[in-house]
Design an enzyme around this catalytic site. Structure first.
Site, PDB file in Angstrom:
ATOM      1  N   TYR A 165       0.866  -1.183   0.000  1.00 21.74           N
ATOM      2  CA  TYR A 165       0.000   0.000   0.000  1.00 21.74           C
ATOM      3  C   TYR A 165       0.895   1.223   0.000  1.00 21.74           C
ATOM      4  O   TYR A 165       1.696   1.419   0.915  1.00 21.74           O
ATOM      5  CB  TYR A 165      -0.933   0.016   1.232  1.00 21.74           C
ATOM      6  N   ASP A 267       9.366   3.195  -0.110  1.00 20.91           N
ATOM      7  CA  ASP A 267       8.260   3.823   0.615  1.00 20.91           C
ATOM      8  C   ASP A 267       8.478   3.493   2.092  1.00 20.91           C
ATOM      9  O   ASP A 267       8.175   2.405   2.561  1.00 20.91           O
ATOM     10  CB  ASP A 267       6.928   3.263   0.107  1.00 20.91           C
ATOM     11  N   LYS A 294       3.432   9.563   7.953  1.00 22.05           N
ATOM     12  CA  LYS A 294       3.002   9.120   9.276  1.00 22.05           C
ATOM     13  C   LYS A 294       3.899   9.678  10.389  1.00 22.05           C
ATOM     14  O   LYS A 294       3.817  10.838  10.721  1.00 22.05           O
ATOM     15  CB  LYS A 294       2.953   7.591   9.315  1.00 22.05           C
TER      16      LYS A 294
END
Ligand SMILES: Cc1ncc(COP(=O)(O)O)c(C=O)c1O
Length: 460
Positions: A165, A267, A294
Protein backbone atom coordinates in the site's frame (compact mmCIF):
# COMPACT_ATOMS: atom_id res chain seq x y z
CA UNK A 1 -0.22 9.12 32.29
CA UNK A 2 3.27 7.76 31.88
CA UNK A 3 4.70 4.35 31.14
CA UNK A 4 3.72 1.77 33.68
CA UNK A 5 1.10 3.92 35.42
CA UNK A 6 -1.82 1.83 36.41
CA UNK A 7 -4.54 4.40 37.11
CA UNK A 8 -7.41 3.58 34.79
CA UNK A 9 -10.67 5.42 34.31
CA UNK A 10 -12.65 2.29 33.93
CA UNK A 11 -11.65 -1.32 33.43
CA UNK A 12 -13.83 -2.83 30.71
CA UNK A 13 -16.22 -5.21 32.48
CA UNK A 14 -16.05 -8.92 31.70
CA UNK A 15 -19.65 -9.43 30.59
CA UNK A 16 -19.54 -12.40 28.24
CA UNK A 17 -17.08 -14.82 26.68
CA UNK A 18 -17.90 -14.07 23.07
CA UNK A 19 -15.54 -11.29 21.87
CA UNK A 20 -18.20 -9.59 19.72
CA UNK A 21 -20.75 -9.57 22.54
CA UNK A 22 -18.16 -8.23 24.96
CA UNK A 23 -17.20 -5.48 22.52
CA UNK A 24 -20.78 -4.37 22.02
CA UNK A 25 -21.56 -4.50 25.71
CA UNK A 26 -18.95 -1.88 26.57
CA UNK A 27 -19.12 0.45 23.56
CA UNK A 28 -22.65 1.87 23.48
CA UNK A 29 -21.44 5.45 22.98
CA UNK A 30 -19.28 4.41 20.01
CA UNK A 31 -22.34 2.69 18.53
CA UNK A 32 -24.39 5.88 18.93
CA UNK A 33 -21.58 7.93 17.41
CA UNK A 34 -21.47 5.58 14.39
CA UNK A 35 -25.25 5.93 13.93
CA UNK A 36 -25.06 9.72 14.11
CA UNK A 37 -22.12 9.78 11.71
CA UNK A 38 -23.94 7.64 9.14
CA UNK A 39 -26.50 10.43 8.70
CA UNK A 40 -23.84 12.73 7.23
CA UNK A 41 -20.90 10.60 6.10
CA UNK A 42 -21.16 7.56 3.82
CA UNK A 43 -20.97 4.63 6.20
CA UNK A 44 -20.22 7.12 8.95
CA UNK A 45 -16.62 7.16 7.74
CA UNK A 46 -13.79 9.35 6.41
CA UNK A 47 -10.97 6.77 6.40
CA UNK A 48 -11.94 3.42 4.95
CA UNK A 49 -9.28 1.38 6.78
CA UNK A 50 -10.86 2.31 10.11
CA UNK A 51 -14.35 1.05 9.35
CA UNK A 52 -15.11 -2.42 10.67
CA UNK A 53 -18.09 -4.35 12.03
CA UNK A 54 -20.05 -3.91 14.18
CA UNK A 55 -18.86 -0.24 14.30
CA UNK A 56 -15.51 1.38 15.07
CA UNK A 57 -14.49 2.67 18.47
CA UNK A 58 -14.78 6.44 18.70
CA UNK A 59 -12.16 8.21 20.80
CA UNK A 60 -12.20 11.00 23.30
CA UNK A 61 -8.53 11.47 24.18
CA UNK A 62 -5.07 9.94 24.30
CA UNK A 63 -2.09 10.29 26.66
CA UNK A 64 1.20 8.46 26.35
CA UNK A 65 0.43 4.89 25.34
CA UNK A 66 -3.23 4.99 26.39
CA UNK A 67 -6.44 6.10 24.70
CA UNK A 68 -9.89 6.64 26.13
CA UNK A 69 -13.00 5.94 24.05
CA UNK A 70 -16.36 7.69 24.23
CA UNK A 71 -17.60 5.20 26.83
CA UNK A 72 -14.66 5.99 29.09
CA UNK A 73 -12.91 2.67 28.42
CA UNK A 74 -9.18 3.13 28.76
CA UNK A 75 -7.13 1.07 26.33
CA UNK A 76 -3.45 0.40 25.92
CA UNK A 77 -2.76 1.67 22.44
CA UNK A 78 -0.69 -0.45 20.07
CA UNK A 79 -1.75 1.46 16.94
CA UNK A 80 -0.19 4.92 17.40
CA UNK A 81 -2.71 6.04 14.78
CA UNK A 82 -1.37 3.31 12.51
CA UNK A 83 2.31 3.99 13.31
CA UNK A 84 2.10 7.82 13.24
CA UNK A 85 2.57 8.54 16.95
CA UNK A 86 6.00 7.11 17.65
CA UNK A 87 6.16 8.90 21.03
CA UNK A 88 2.56 8.16 21.94
CA UNK A 89 -0.13 10.76 22.50
CA UNK A 90 0.64 14.29 23.62
CA UNK A 91 4.40 14.14 24.16
CA UNK A 92 5.19 17.40 26.02
CA UNK A 93 8.17 18.33 23.82
CA UNK A 94 6.09 17.99 20.67
CA UNK A 95 3.15 19.89 22.17
CA UNK A 96 5.50 22.66 23.26
CA UNK A 97 6.98 23.02 19.77
CA UNK A 98 3.51 23.07 18.25
CA UNK A 99 2.15 25.59 20.76
CA UNK A 100 5.07 27.87 20.01
CA UNK A 101 4.42 27.66 16.27
CA UNK A 102 0.65 28.13 16.70
CA UNK A 103 1.43 31.41 18.44
CA UNK A 104 3.49 32.55 15.44
CA UNK A 105 1.15 31.39 12.70
CA UNK A 106 -0.18 28.18 11.20
CA UNK A 107 0.54 28.72 7.50
CA UNK A 108 2.38 31.28 5.39
CA UNK A 109 2.63 32.12 1.71
CA UNK A 110 6.38 31.65 1.82
CA UNK A 111 9.16 29.51 3.24
CA UNK A 112 9.96 29.31 6.95
CA UNK A 113 13.05 28.56 8.99
CA UNK A 114 11.29 25.42 10.16
CA UNK A 115 11.44 24.12 6.59
CA UNK A 116 15.20 24.60 6.30
CA UNK A 117 15.87 23.18 9.75
CA UNK A 118 13.86 20.02 9.22
CA UNK A 119 15.20 19.49 5.69
CA UNK A 120 18.75 19.67 7.08
CA UNK A 121 17.88 17.31 9.93
CA UNK A 122 16.49 14.73 7.50
CA UNK A 123 19.37 14.97 5.03
CA UNK A 124 21.91 14.59 7.83
CA UNK A 125 20.11 11.59 9.28
CA UNK A 126 19.06 9.51 6.25
CA UNK A 127 22.02 8.64 4.08
CA UNK A 128 20.32 8.60 0.68
CA UNK A 129 18.62 11.99 1.12
CA UNK A 130 20.52 14.69 -0.74
CA UNK A 131 17.43 16.88 -1.26
CA UNK A 132 13.90 16.73 0.13
CA UNK A 133 10.47 18.28 -0.46
CA UNK A 134 7.58 18.41 1.98
CA UNK A 135 4.03 17.33 1.22
CA UNK A 136 0.97 17.02 3.46
CA UNK A 137 0.66 13.23 3.34
CA UNK A 138 2.38 10.01 2.42
CA UNK A 139 0.03 9.69 -0.55
CA UNK A 140 1.30 12.95 -2.03
CA UNK A 141 4.90 11.93 -1.37
CA UNK A 142 4.57 8.67 -3.31
CA UNK A 143 2.67 10.42 -6.10
CA UNK A 144 5.42 13.02 -6.52
CA UNK A 145 8.15 10.39 -6.32
CA UNK A 146 6.62 8.35 -9.13
CA UNK A 147 5.95 11.43 -11.24
CA UNK A 148 9.57 12.49 -10.84
CA UNK A 149 10.72 8.97 -11.77
CA UNK A 150 8.62 9.08 -14.93
CA UNK A 151 9.96 12.50 -15.87
CA UNK A 152 13.54 11.43 -15.14
CA UNK A 153 13.40 8.21 -17.15
CA UNK A 154 10.89 9.18 -19.84
CA UNK A 155 9.17 5.84 -19.15
CA UNK A 156 5.60 5.08 -18.08
CA UNK A 157 5.37 1.75 -16.26
CA UNK A 158 5.46 1.55 -12.49
CA UNK A 159 6.48 -1.66 -10.77
CA UNK A 160 4.88 -2.11 -7.37
CA UNK A 161 4.62 -4.92 -4.88
CA UNK A 162 1.60 -7.17 -4.60
CA UNK A 163 -0.09 -6.37 -1.28
CA UNK A 164 1.89 -3.14 -0.99
CA UNK A 165 0.00 0.00 0.00
CA UNK A 166 1.61 3.22 -1.18
CA UNK A 167 -1.23 5.67 -0.77
CA UNK A 168 -4.60 6.30 -2.40
CA UNK A 169 -3.82 7.74 -5.84
CA UNK A 170 -4.53 5.81 -9.01
CA UNK A 171 -1.39 3.90 -10.01
CA UNK A 172 -0.63 2.63 -6.53
CA UNK A 173 -4.24 1.60 -5.85
CA UNK A 174 -3.45 -1.56 -7.79
CA UNK A 175 -3.14 -5.03 -6.22
CA UNK A 176 -3.13 -3.62 -2.70
CA UNK A 177 -5.21 -6.53 -1.41
CA UNK A 178 -6.45 -8.61 -4.35
CA UNK A 179 -8.68 -11.61 -3.65
CA UNK A 180 -7.15 -15.00 -4.45
CA UNK A 181 -9.41 -15.55 -7.46
CA UNK A 182 -8.37 -12.19 -9.01
CA UNK A 183 -4.69 -12.24 -8.22
CA UNK A 184 -3.38 -14.43 -11.06
CA UNK A 185 -0.28 -16.61 -10.89
CA UNK A 186 1.82 -16.27 -7.80
CA UNK A 187 4.95 -15.82 -9.90
CA UNK A 188 3.26 -13.39 -12.30
CA UNK A 189 0.64 -11.46 -10.34
CA UNK A 190 -2.20 -9.73 -12.19
CA UNK A 191 -2.72 -5.93 -11.96
CA UNK A 192 -5.93 -5.75 -9.96
CA UNK A 193 -7.62 -2.37 -9.43
CA UNK A 194 -8.25 -1.81 -5.71
CA UNK A 195 -10.98 0.73 -6.43
CA UNK A 196 -13.53 1.53 -9.07
CA UNK A 197 -12.97 4.77 -10.94
CA UNK A 198 -9.22 4.43 -11.51
CA UNK A 199 -7.86 5.65 -14.85
CA UNK A 200 -7.67 2.62 -17.14
CA UNK A 201 -4.04 3.39 -18.04
CA UNK A 202 -3.16 3.60 -14.40
CA UNK A 203 -3.95 -0.08 -14.01
CA UNK A 204 -2.41 -1.29 -17.27
CA UNK A 205 0.75 0.75 -16.58
CA UNK A 206 1.46 -1.15 -13.37
CA UNK A 207 3.69 -4.20 -13.23
CA UNK A 208 2.97 -6.14 -10.05
CA UNK A 209 5.93 -7.85 -8.40
CA UNK A 210 5.73 -10.77 -5.94
CA UNK A 211 7.36 -9.70 -2.64
CA UNK A 212 10.43 -11.64 -1.54
CA UNK A 213 10.31 -13.85 -4.64
CA UNK A 214 13.66 -13.12 -6.20
CA UNK A 215 13.49 -15.44 -9.21
CA UNK A 216 10.06 -14.20 -10.35
CA UNK A 217 10.88 -10.55 -9.71
CA UNK A 218 14.10 -10.88 -11.70
CA UNK A 219 12.22 -12.54 -14.56
CA UNK A 220 9.46 -9.89 -14.62
CA UNK A 221 11.86 -6.97 -14.50
CA UNK A 222 14.11 -8.50 -17.14
CA UNK A 223 11.05 -8.85 -19.41
CA UNK A 224 9.66 -5.36 -18.83
CA UNK A 225 12.57 -3.36 -17.40
CA UNK A 226 13.17 -1.13 -20.42
CA UNK A 227 9.71 0.44 -20.03
CA UNK A 228 9.74 0.65 -16.21
CA UNK A 229 10.24 4.13 -14.70
CA UNK A 230 10.18 3.16 -11.02
CA UNK A 231 10.08 0.24 -8.64
CA UNK A 232 8.31 1.31 -5.46
CA UNK A 233 8.69 -0.98 -2.46
CA UNK A 234 8.03 -0.86 1.27
CA UNK A 235 11.00 -2.40 3.12
CA UNK A 236 8.40 -3.71 5.57
CA UNK A 237 5.09 -4.50 3.86
CA UNK A 238 2.76 -2.60 6.17
CA UNK A 239 -0.91 -3.04 5.40
CA UNK A 240 -0.35 -6.69 4.40
CA UNK A 241 0.59 -7.25 8.05
CA UNK A 242 4.13 -5.99 8.75
CA UNK A 243 6.09 -8.43 6.59
CA UNK A 244 9.80 -7.56 6.37
CA UNK A 245 11.66 -7.77 3.08
CA UNK A 246 14.60 -10.12 2.85
CA UNK A 247 17.77 -8.08 2.61
CA UNK A 248 18.69 -10.04 -0.51
CA UNK A 249 15.35 -9.07 -2.10
CA UNK A 250 16.05 -5.35 -1.65
CA UNK A 251 19.60 -5.86 -2.88
CA UNK A 252 18.23 -7.57 -5.98
CA UNK A 253 15.87 -4.65 -6.65
CA UNK A 254 18.80 -2.27 -6.25
CA UNK A 255 20.96 -4.26 -8.65
CA UNK A 256 18.24 -4.59 -11.30
CA UNK A 257 17.15 -0.95 -11.00
CA UNK A 258 20.72 0.27 -11.42
CA UNK A 259 21.34 -2.01 -14.38
CA UNK A 260 18.09 -1.08 -16.14
CA UNK A 261 18.02 2.65 -15.41
CA UNK A 262 14.95 2.32 -13.17
CA UNK A 263 14.41 4.68 -10.22
CA UNK A 264 14.27 2.65 -6.99
CA UNK A 265 11.82 4.18 -4.52
CA UNK A 266 11.64 3.07 -0.91
CA UNK A 267 8.26 3.82 0.62
CA UNK A 268 9.39 4.28 4.21
CA UNK A 269 6.12 5.80 5.43
CA UNK A 270 5.91 2.96 7.97
CA UNK A 271 9.37 1.36 7.94
CA UNK A 272 11.46 4.46 8.70
CA UNK A 273 11.22 3.69 12.42
CA UNK A 274 13.13 0.39 12.26
CA UNK A 275 16.55 2.08 12.42
CA UNK A 276 17.96 5.51 13.25
CA UNK A 277 18.63 6.14 9.56
CA UNK A 278 15.48 4.37 8.36
CA UNK A 279 15.08 0.91 6.87
CA UNK A 280 17.69 1.75 4.25
CA UNK A 281 20.18 1.91 7.14
CA UNK A 282 18.93 -1.36 8.60
CA UNK A 283 19.18 -3.17 5.27
CA UNK A 284 22.23 -1.36 3.92
CA UNK A 285 20.49 -0.72 0.59
CA UNK A 286 20.37 2.79 -0.81
CA UNK A 287 17.31 3.81 -2.85
CA UNK A 288 17.22 6.65 -5.40
CA UNK A 289 14.15 8.20 -3.81
CA UNK A 290 12.48 7.79 -0.42
CA UNK A 291 8.96 8.62 0.72
CA UNK A 292 8.20 9.36 4.36
CA UNK A 293 4.94 10.05 6.15
CA UNK A 294 3.00 9.12 9.28
CA UNK A 295 5.56 9.29 12.15
CA UNK A 296 7.71 11.83 10.30
CA UNK A 297 5.12 14.52 11.12
CA UNK A 298 5.21 13.84 14.86
CA UNK A 299 1.43 13.31 14.86
CA UNK A 300 0.60 16.02 12.31
CA UNK A 301 -0.07 15.70 8.56
CA UNK A 302 3.26 15.62 6.73
CA UNK A 303 4.97 13.73 3.94
CA UNK A 304 8.48 13.86 2.55
CA UNK A 305 9.85 12.93 -0.84
CA UNK A 306 13.60 13.01 -1.12
CA UNK A 307 16.69 11.38 -2.51
CA UNK A 308 19.29 11.85 -5.21
CA UNK A 309 19.86 15.50 -6.09
CA UNK A 310 19.91 14.67 -9.81
CA UNK A 311 16.31 13.40 -9.67
CA UNK A 312 15.07 15.92 -7.11
CA UNK A 313 16.33 18.80 -9.31
CA UNK A 314 13.31 18.12 -11.53
CA UNK A 315 11.21 19.90 -8.88
CA UNK A 316 13.45 23.01 -8.86
CA UNK A 317 11.33 26.07 -9.78
CA UNK A 318 14.05 28.65 -9.18
CA UNK A 319 14.91 28.99 -12.88
CA UNK A 320 11.29 29.19 -14.07
CA UNK A 321 8.70 26.48 -14.65
CA UNK A 322 10.16 23.24 -13.22
CA UNK A 323 9.96 20.00 -15.17
CA UNK A 324 7.85 18.62 -12.32
CA UNK A 325 5.83 21.36 -10.61
CA UNK A 326 4.76 20.58 -7.07
CA UNK A 327 2.36 23.18 -5.71
CA UNK A 328 0.25 22.60 -2.58
CA UNK A 329 -1.40 25.08 -0.19
CA UNK A 330 -0.20 23.25 2.90
CA UNK A 331 3.13 21.91 1.58
CA UNK A 332 5.79 22.33 4.27
CA UNK A 333 3.22 23.44 6.81
CA UNK A 334 5.23 24.88 9.72
CA UNK A 335 3.08 23.31 12.46
CA UNK A 336 3.71 19.84 11.06
CA UNK A 337 7.38 20.63 10.47
CA UNK A 338 8.11 21.68 14.05
CA UNK A 339 6.20 18.68 15.39
CA UNK A 340 8.11 16.35 13.06
CA UNK A 341 11.42 17.93 13.95
CA UNK A 342 10.82 17.64 17.71
CA UNK A 343 9.68 14.05 17.27
CA UNK A 344 12.79 13.14 15.27
CA UNK A 345 15.06 14.74 17.89
CA UNK A 346 13.42 12.56 20.53
CA UNK A 347 13.99 9.50 18.38
CA UNK A 348 17.63 9.06 19.31
CA UNK A 349 19.74 5.93 18.58
CA UNK A 350 18.99 4.80 22.14
CA UNK A 351 15.26 5.37 21.70
CA UNK A 352 15.24 3.34 18.48
CA UNK A 353 17.25 0.53 20.12
CA UNK A 354 14.81 0.39 23.01
CA UNK A 355 11.81 0.40 20.67
CA UNK A 356 13.34 -2.46 18.72
CA UNK A 357 14.19 -4.49 21.84
CA UNK A 358 10.63 -4.03 23.05
CA UNK A 359 9.36 -5.09 19.64
CA UNK A 360 11.42 -8.32 19.83
CA UNK A 361 10.11 -8.97 23.34
CA UNK A 362 6.50 -8.34 22.27
CA UNK A 363 6.71 -10.74 19.33
CA UNK A 364 8.22 -13.42 21.60
CA UNK A 365 5.50 -12.86 24.19
CA UNK A 366 2.70 -13.01 21.62
CA UNK A 367 4.04 -16.23 20.07
CA UNK A 368 4.19 -17.83 23.49
CA UNK A 369 0.66 -16.67 24.43
CA UNK A 370 -0.92 -17.95 21.20
CA UNK A 371 1.11 -21.16 21.41
CA UNK A 372 -0.23 -21.90 24.91
CA UNK A 373 -3.80 -21.67 23.55
CA UNK A 374 -2.93 -24.12 20.77
CA UNK A 375 -3.60 -21.54 18.05
CA UNK A 376 -1.50 -21.64 14.88
CA UNK A 377 -0.38 -18.03 14.56
CA UNK A 378 2.49 -16.36 12.75
CA UNK A 379 3.74 -13.17 14.37
CA UNK A 380 5.63 -11.11 11.80
CA UNK A 381 7.33 -7.74 12.05
CA UNK A 382 10.58 -5.89 12.40
CA UNK A 383 11.76 -3.47 15.06
CA UNK A 384 8.72 -2.01 16.80
CA UNK A 385 6.23 -3.23 14.15
CA UNK A 386 4.20 -6.42 14.50
CA UNK A 387 1.63 -8.38 12.52
CA UNK A 388 -0.54 -11.30 13.65
CA UNK A 389 -1.60 -13.91 11.06
CA UNK A 390 -3.80 -16.93 11.82
CA UNK A 391 -1.84 -19.32 9.67
CA UNK A 392 0.28 -22.44 10.01
CA UNK A 393 2.83 -21.58 7.34
CA UNK A 394 5.46 -18.82 7.53
CA UNK A 395 4.47 -15.44 6.07
CA UNK A 396 6.89 -13.86 3.61
CA UNK A 397 4.50 -12.14 1.20
CA UNK A 398 0.94 -10.91 0.76
CA UNK A 399 0.13 -14.17 -1.09
CA UNK A 400 1.09 -16.11 2.03
CA UNK A 401 -1.56 -14.22 4.01
CA UNK A 402 -4.48 -15.01 1.70
CA UNK A 403 -5.41 -18.21 3.52
CA UNK A 404 -5.31 -16.60 6.95
CA UNK A 405 -8.46 -16.78 9.04
CA UNK A 406 -9.80 -13.21 8.92
CA UNK A 407 -12.80 -14.09 11.10
CA UNK A 408 -10.51 -15.23 13.88
CA UNK A 409 -8.38 -12.12 13.47
CA UNK A 410 -11.46 -9.93 13.86
CA UNK A 411 -12.58 -11.79 16.96
CA UNK A 412 -9.11 -11.30 18.38
CA UNK A 413 -9.35 -7.55 17.74
CA UNK A 414 -12.77 -7.28 19.40
CA UNK A 415 -11.72 -9.49 22.30
CA UNK A 416 -8.60 -7.45 22.90
CA UNK A 417 -10.63 -4.24 23.05
CA UNK A 418 -12.78 -5.86 25.72
CA UNK A 419 -9.54 -6.64 27.58
CA UNK A 420 -8.34 -3.04 27.31
CA UNK A 421 -5.88 -3.45 24.41
CA UNK A 422 -6.17 -1.68 21.05
CA UNK A 423 -4.51 -2.99 17.88
CA UNK A 424 -5.24 -2.33 14.22
CA UNK A 425 -8.36 -4.36 13.27
CA UNK A 426 -6.21 -5.95 10.54
CA UNK A 427 -4.16 -7.64 13.24
CA UNK A 428 -1.15 -5.35 13.15
CA UNK A 429 0.35 -2.64 15.28
CA UNK A 430 3.41 -0.94 16.67
CA UNK A 431 5.02 0.31 19.84
CA UNK A 432 5.72 3.85 20.90
CA UNK A 433 8.50 5.15 23.12
CA UNK A 434 5.80 5.54 25.80
CA UNK A 435 5.24 1.77 25.84
CA UNK A 436 7.10 -0.09 28.58
CA UNK A 437 7.48 -3.62 29.89
CA UNK A 438 4.25 -3.36 31.92
CA UNK A 439 2.26 -2.70 28.74
CA UNK A 440 3.99 -5.51 26.84
CA UNK A 441 3.08 -7.91 29.66
CA UNK A 442 -0.48 -6.59 29.72
CA UNK A 443 -0.81 -7.22 25.97
CA UNK A 444 0.42 -10.81 26.26
CA UNK A 445 -1.86 -11.32 29.28
CA UNK A 446 -4.86 -10.05 27.30
CA UNK A 447 -4.05 -12.46 24.47
CA UNK A 448 -3.93 -15.31 27.01
CA UNK A 449 -7.41 -14.39 28.23
CA UNK A 450 -8.92 -13.91 24.75
CA UNK A 451 -7.26 -16.87 23.01
CA UNK A 452 -9.40 -19.65 24.57
CA UNK A 453 -12.61 -18.10 23.18
CA UNK A 454 -10.91 -17.88 19.76
CA UNK A 455 -9.77 -21.48 19.90
CA UNK A 456 -13.34 -22.48 20.80
CA UNK A 457 -14.83 -20.50 17.87
CA UNK A 458 -12.20 -21.60 15.33
CA UNK A 459 -13.63 -22.63 11.98
CA UNK A 460 -13.27 -26.20 10.69
C1 LIG B 1 3.54 2.43 3.30
C2 LIG B 1 2.57 3.54 3.11
N1 LIG B 1 2.79 4.41 2.13
C3 LIG B 1 1.97 5.48 1.93
C4 LIG B 1 0.88 5.68 2.73
C5 LIG B 1 0.00 6.87 2.51
O1 LIG B 1 0.18 7.79 3.53
P1 LIG B 1 -1.00 8.82 3.93
O2 LIG B 1 -2.03 8.02 4.65
O3 LIG B 1 -0.31 9.83 4.78
O4 LIG B 1 -1.50 9.40 2.67
C6 LIG B 1 0.62 4.79 3.77
C7 LIG B 1 -0.56 4.96 4.64
O5 LIG B 1 -1.01 4.07 5.32
C8 LIG B 1 1.47 3.68 3.95
O6 LIG B 1 1.26 2.78 4.91
Amino acid sequence: MTTGETTQRRQPARVADDPAERYEAITAASRRCACDAAAHLPGGDSRSTLCHPPYPLAFEEGRGCRVVDLDGNELLDFTGNHTSLIHGYGHPRILEAVADQLGKGTAFAGPTRAQVAFARQLCERIESLERVRFTSSGTEATLQSVRAARAYTGRQVIAKIEGGYNGSWDEVMVSTHPRAEQAGDRERPASVPASEGLAARAVSDVLVLPFNDEASTRRLLEEHGSSVAAVIVEPVLGSAGMIPADASYLRLLRELASRMGIVLIFDEVISFRVAHGGAEGHYGVRPDLTCLGKAIGGGFPLGVVGGRAEVMELFDPSGGQPRVPHPGSYNANPVSLVAGSASLELLTEEAVDRLNENGDALRRGLRAAFGEAGLAVQVTGLGSLFGIHFLRHPVRSYRDTLASDKGLRHRLFLGLVAEGVLIDPRGAGCLSTATGQAELDAFAGAVRRVAPSLAAGRRG
